[in-house]
Design a protein around this motif. Sequence first.
Motif, PDB file in Angstrom:
ATOM      1  N   ASP A  71      31.342  36.568  30.290  1.00 37.72           N
ATOM      2  CA  ASP A  71      30.777  37.581  31.184  1.00 37.72           C
ATOM      3  C   ASP A  71      31.828  37.934  32.243  1.00 37.72           C
ATOM      4  N   SER A  73      31.503  40.685  34.152  1.00 35.27           N
ATOM      5  CA  SER A  73      30.907  41.762  34.964  1.00 35.27           C
ATOM      6  C   SER A  73      31.268  41.653  36.454  1.00 35.27           C
ATOM      7  N   GLN A  74      31.589  40.439  36.916  1.00 37.15           N
ATOM      8  CA  GLN A  74      31.987  40.286  38.324  1.00 37.15           C
ATOM      9  C   GLN A  74      33.249  41.096  38.669  1.00 37.15           C
ATOM     10  N   THR A 139      39.500  33.557  37.301  1.00 39.77           N
ATOM     11  CA  THR A 139      38.844  34.438  38.277  1.00 39.77           C
ATOM     12  C   THR A 139      39.763  34.675  39.469  1.00 39.77           C
ATOM     13  N   ASN A 143      41.326  38.305  40.493  1.00 29.35           N
ATOM     14  CA  ASN A 143      41.052  38.891  41.816  1.00 29.35           C
ATOM     15  C   ASN A 143      42.333  39.184  42.591  1.00 29.35           C
TER      16      ASN A 143
END
Length: 418
Positions: A71, A73-74, A139, A143
């Motif tokens: 996933d 989606s973040q 992540t 970012n």
Amino acid sequence: MITIEKLIKKKQKNKKFSKKEIYFFVNGYISGNITDEKMTELLKEICKSGMVEKETINLTDAMLNSGDKIDLSQFGCCLDKHSSGGVSDSTTLIIAPIVASLNAKMVKMSGGSLGFTGGTKDKFQCFGACLELPFDKITDIVNKVGAVIVCQTDNLVPADKKIYALRDKTDTVASIPLIASSIVSKKLASGAKIIVLDVKYGKGAFMQDLVEAKKLASLMVKILKKHKVLACAVVSDMNQPLGNNIGSYMEAKEVVEILKSNKDCRLLSLSKTISSILISKKENISLDLAYRKVEEVLFNGKALEKLKEMVLAQGGNLKLFTDEKLNYLSVNSDEGGYVDEIDTQKLGELTHSLCLNVGCKGISVLCKVGDKLSLGDEMVRIYAPKKYSIEYADKILKCFKFSKSKTNPLPLIYDIID
Ligand code: URA
């Protein structure tokens, strides 16, 4: 009751499988209830008789549902690209930094090399980058940097891992439904919402027929769109190596040189096209405008800086490649004329075997189809210990065919299926 024997017979008669039957053989093979021998028989029948679209859609679903779905989606709408496998295809290492310089996010899951084709994983590792990262680290990098290149997780489409390994050993790779379900299930499980597929056609690709390559491309786009992914496929040439270098180390080196110099070449040109399609879909802008944005980050050096950032974030260093003098053996033309054909698969296999067995860094191919050469012109450089270079030089030379009459350069892109 469904049995594997009945399914083999059914395909022999060219009949269609139901969704239940497809789930039966996919799950049965992963769980070990279906043996390698029986699965091979079934795969061979599928290669012979094919599968209709509905069966391929169901096969893709069964494979997708065999493991984890990531996933992303973040990060908003993540981008991805996939090549069906070619020789000297390092586009990912150029596209990822380009799109990340344009504020897009890309989590690229890469497998190792397949047969004679190189894998992005092996090339990125040449920078000293670590590709085995936990999700919190991924992540963090996405970012901060925008793009990350990592190994596929163990549980990403385990059905494909097991079936592909068997196909690779049993000569059952070249089948449109099998390739489509293998690629699309992995792409869907990887979580991106905008995907460009690069379907290779030619002597160095699984698809050696242009019509079949276009069919494969259309089918994959259709299945991805059914899953609400913004998808597009480029059918590109693999009748000669895409870049000038073959072998992970030399290909990684070429990527840095291209991003530094921006010198026009087929590898950069295809990378620009794929990046532009991705950016135009993400920003909902015209392809022309997206292309101008891509050129800007190449010319102002932002894409090169981004590659440095990506490598650094994953523990590597681009300096590994600076000012390095490598010894090589030149292979020279033994006749004059136009380069007419390059046995790209053989060239990939020879380089693969050199790199695997004798510490070779790769080869540089200095000519393309359509080039005019004179007797004695340098054609290839082999970056390996001398005794092995000499042993391979003749075999490498045999991969090139000449013509006395003028031959045309090959197209780069045959079709774009949107
Ligand atoms: N690449 C894949 O991932 N799967 C195939 O079946 C062929 C190429």
